[in-house]
Design a protein around this motif. Sequence first.
Motif: not given
Length: 312
Positions: A136-153
């Motif tokens: 679950i921790r790994g899935e949350l970390q991945k989700c945050r990275r993907e959200k962050f990259e989308a928000e930065m774009k």
Amino acid sequence: METNNKTISAFRGKYAFLSNFYETEIYCWGFKYRNAEAAFQAMKNPLKAGMFEGLNAKEAKKLGRTVELRKDWEKHKEGFMYTVCLAKFTQNMELEEKLLATGDKVLEEGNNWGDTEWGICNGVGKNLLGNILMRIRGELQKCRREKFEAEMKNLHKLHALRDYIWGNFNKSEPIYHQLLHVAETAIADKLDDIALLRGAKIIKTNKRKKYVFEVGRNCIGAADVYLNGELLVSLADEVVKATDANVIYTDIVKGMGSRIPDAVFVKALLYSPGDDICHLSDKVKAVLDRDVPKEILDELQRNLERSKKDGN
């Protein structure tokens, strides 16, 4: 007990939140439970799931031993545990942050009561619960990275829009200020979203008082640290050309930004021995410590030392 820097070997003390016995409301299977243990035990017999509402973990575990087991329990019990733990950490932001703060440490439910299936006893066990939590921790970390990259774009697009307004509209015309206000508001909202994903906007409740730390770069290249909207201190920052947006941690204005995360400046304030506010709990400091590269901390220290020399 934490045996070393790479392993959390028991879900007690400051890591008690990892245990299914930890008291926190969970909405699962159409019911509201007081803890993950109750939600998990409820699935032993879905027809009895409502009976586990309102029970503490010990009561739920005791009741779980008396109900008639569903025929497919052994086949699906790990899936039920995953669903319960996922609900626990995604429905409670504070617990999600604590789980993420464990970084890449191995999570082991060490115990002395002989559970070698969900945990580890005397060095032996499958550690199913620990493995589920790490998943679950790994899935949350991945989700945050993907959200962050989308928000930065999206943020980069807003920056481009603002720059276009600056360069193509007459400042004396009302439309200029109206469009600029829309763009600035959108950027501010997006920065709030990014700050939450990065942990740059830190919210702390202490003695029933709410503390919100934020950082803003001013026109002379310093980092202004605010507490609940009030400027507390300006710290030396190094604003550089944003040639590589991936290493810029702040708003990009006219192609300039800072490579030092906001959390580093809040850390500097909290750890200042001459400031009363440094006596906040370890919880805030743990958030500030997370994911701050050593080279950035060293860079901040060099900037502070340089500013002192310049001031003399």
